[in-house]
Scaffold this active site. Structure first.
Site, mmCIF file in Angstrom:
data_model
loop_
_atom_site.group_PDB
_atom_site.id
_atom_site.type_symbol
_atom_site.label_atom_id
_atom_site.label_comp_id
_atom_site.label_asym_id
_atom_site.label_seq_id
_atom_site.Cartn_x
_atom_site.Cartn_y
_atom_site.Cartn_z
ATOM 1 N N LYS A 98 0.831 -1.216 0.000
ATOM 2 C CA LYS A 98 0.000 0.000 0.000
ATOM 3 C C LYS A 98 0.863 1.263 0.000
ATOM 4 O O LYS A 98 0.696 2.158 0.831
ATOM 5 C CB LYS A 98 -0.953 0.010 1.197
ATOM 6 C CG LYS A 98 -1.965 -1.128 1.164
ATOM 7 C CD LYS A 98 -3.008 -1.003 2.232
ATOM 8 C CE LYS A 98 -4.027 -2.123 2.216
ATOM 9 N NZ LYS A 98 -3.477 -3.460 2.549
HETATM 10 O O1 LIG Z 1 -5.121 -4.089 -0.042
HETATM 11 C C1 LIG Z 1 -5.545 -5.018 0.650
HETATM 12 O O2 LIG Z 1 -5.205 -6.167 0.422
HETATM 13 C C2 LIG Z 1 -6.601 -4.742 1.638
HETATM 14 C C3 LIG Z 1 -7.452 -3.695 1.343
HETATM 15 C C4 LIG Z 1 -8.631 -3.545 2.075
HETATM 16 O O3 LIG Z 1 -9.466 -2.714 1.759
HETATM 17 N N1 LIG Z 1 -8.852 -4.368 3.137
HETATM 18 C C5 LIG Z 1 -7.979 -5.362 3.489
HETATM 19 O O4 LIG Z 1 -8.273 -6.100 4.434
HETATM 20 N N2 LIG Z 1 -6.810 -5.521 2.781
HETATM 21 C C6 LIG Z 1 -5.812 -6.537 3.194
HETATM 22 O O5 LIG Z 1 -6.367 -7.819 3.025
HETATM 23 C C7 LIG Z 1 -6.007 -8.681 4.101
HETATM 24 C C8 LIG Z 1 -7.263 -9.147 4.800
HETATM 25 O O6 LIG Z 1 -6.978 -10.195 5.665
HETATM 26 P P1 LIG Z 1 -8.127 -11.145 6.263
HETATM 27 O O7 LIG Z 1 -9.123 -10.232 6.887
HETATM 28 O O8 LIG Z 1 -7.379 -11.989 7.250
HETATM 29 O O9 LIG Z 1 -8.687 -11.929 5.125
HETATM 30 C C9 LIG Z 1 -5.053 -7.890 4.980
HETATM 31 O O10 LIG Z 1 -3.738 -8.169 4.561
HETATM 32 C C10 LIG Z 1 -5.392 -6.451 4.676
HETATM 33 O O11 LIG Z 1 -4.276 -5.589 4.807
#
Ligand SMILES: O=C(O)c1cc(=O)[nH]c(=O)n1[C@@H]1O[C@H](COP(=O)(O)O)[C@@H](O)[C@H]1O
Length: 282
Positions: A98
């Site tokens: 990011k």
């Molecule tokens: O860019 C991302 O991947 C991201 C964007 C977003 O809006 N929300 C989000 O959760 N993420 C990333 O996606 C992953 C979500 O993880 P889980 O919630 O464990 O599936 C994390 O690494 C967050 O940093």
């Protein structure tokens, strides 16, 4: 190694393997659950097992940089190894860092995360447009030169994003709508068969935000990375409802829900298959 651009390569993988990205987020609690040490070495073991178990099964991996950075240089060295290991598979590697800064500094981020041969470069990078989509030009240019992709945050999965992302500009467009339109314009300058190299991040948890903000996502010509599946509460039903007919461009992303099924390979593969099956909408 395919000669197709990033978007088309991902498109083919999504059709062959299912539209799922597995996030590599080695949280301390997951290291405990897997019987591994809370250390850079534990994280290395964890991440390599994920890549080796799922490299033939998923369209994409998404190592989350912060989880590695918290162990300092030893953690960053592990991230480099994980990116290289992902590169030994056919799945694409989206480095979730990011990044986003003024253009002259963005040059350095672009070289680090998208430059040919850089140890931190996967196939794509997540970027944050808070300093303006224009400030991210070095990343888009570098990606085009090296055949990589860029995913720009548009409507994030966390509720805290609404205040800024849903805000109205010039009494007409939303901030998110402007970002989406600017990224779409970038794709129109690229050659591709199915989808362009410049994608968006739009959470699977955003409910009716696209409709509420009058954003026609069907016009978008790149891939859409959609985190929020699993631990944040969204499932395949939400993915279908949020994206409608644009769902064929959506790469759903899930980290903890899948990683909690480890460390056994069969259980990781089983979890991936189950989610992929639920994401086949045609
Ligand atoms: O860019 C991302 O991947 C991201 C964007 C977003 O809006 N929300 C989000 O959760 N993420 C990333 O996606 C992953 C979500 O993880 P889980 O919630 O464990 O599936 C994390 O690494 C967050 O940093």
């Amino acid at each position: 190694m395919s000669t197709a651009g990033f978007g088309d390569r991902l498109w083919d993988l999504m059709r062959q393997r299912g539209p799922l990205c597995v996030g590599i987020d080695p949280h301390p609690a997951l290291l405990d659950q897997w019987g591994l040490e809370r250390s850079a070495q534990g994280m290395r073991e964890f991440s390599m097992r994920v890549v080796d178990a799922l490299g033939d099964h998923v369209a994409a991996f998404k190592p989350q940089s912060a989880l590695f950075e918290q162990y300092g240089s030893a953690g960053v060295a592990v991230l480099e190894e994980v990116i290289a290991r992902c590169g030994d598979t056919d799945a694409v590697c989206i480095v979730d860092a990011k990044r986003g800064d003024i253009g002259s500094t963005m040059d350095a981020y672009a070289a680090a995360y998208l430059g040919e041969g850089s140890p931190l470069a996967g196939d794509a990078l997540t970027v944050s447009p808070y300093l303006g989509v224009g400030a991210l030009a070095p990343a888009y240019e570098q990606a085009q030169q090296s055949g990589h992709g860029v995913f720009t945050l548009a409507l994030t999965s966390n509720p805290d994003g609404h205040g800024i992302q849903h805000a109205t500009v010039d009494n007409a467009h939303s901030v998110a709508g402007l970002i989406i339109s600017e990224v779409n314009t970038l794709n129109t300058k690229c050659d591709f068969q199915h989808i362009g190299p410049f994608g968006l991040v739009i959470g699977a948890t955003i409910q009716s935000a696209l409709t509420d903000l009058h954003i026609n996502i069907e016009d978008f010509t790149g891939p859409i990375l959609s985190p929020g599946v699993g631990a944040q509460g969204a499932g395949s039903e939400q993915v279908r409802d949020v994206f409608g007919r644009a769902v064929d461009r959506v790469l759903a992303s899930s980290s903890r829900q899948i990683l909690r099924c480890g460390p056994e390979k069969d259980r990781l593969v089983g979890a991936v298959k189950e989610i992929c099956d639920s994401l086949r909408f045609q």
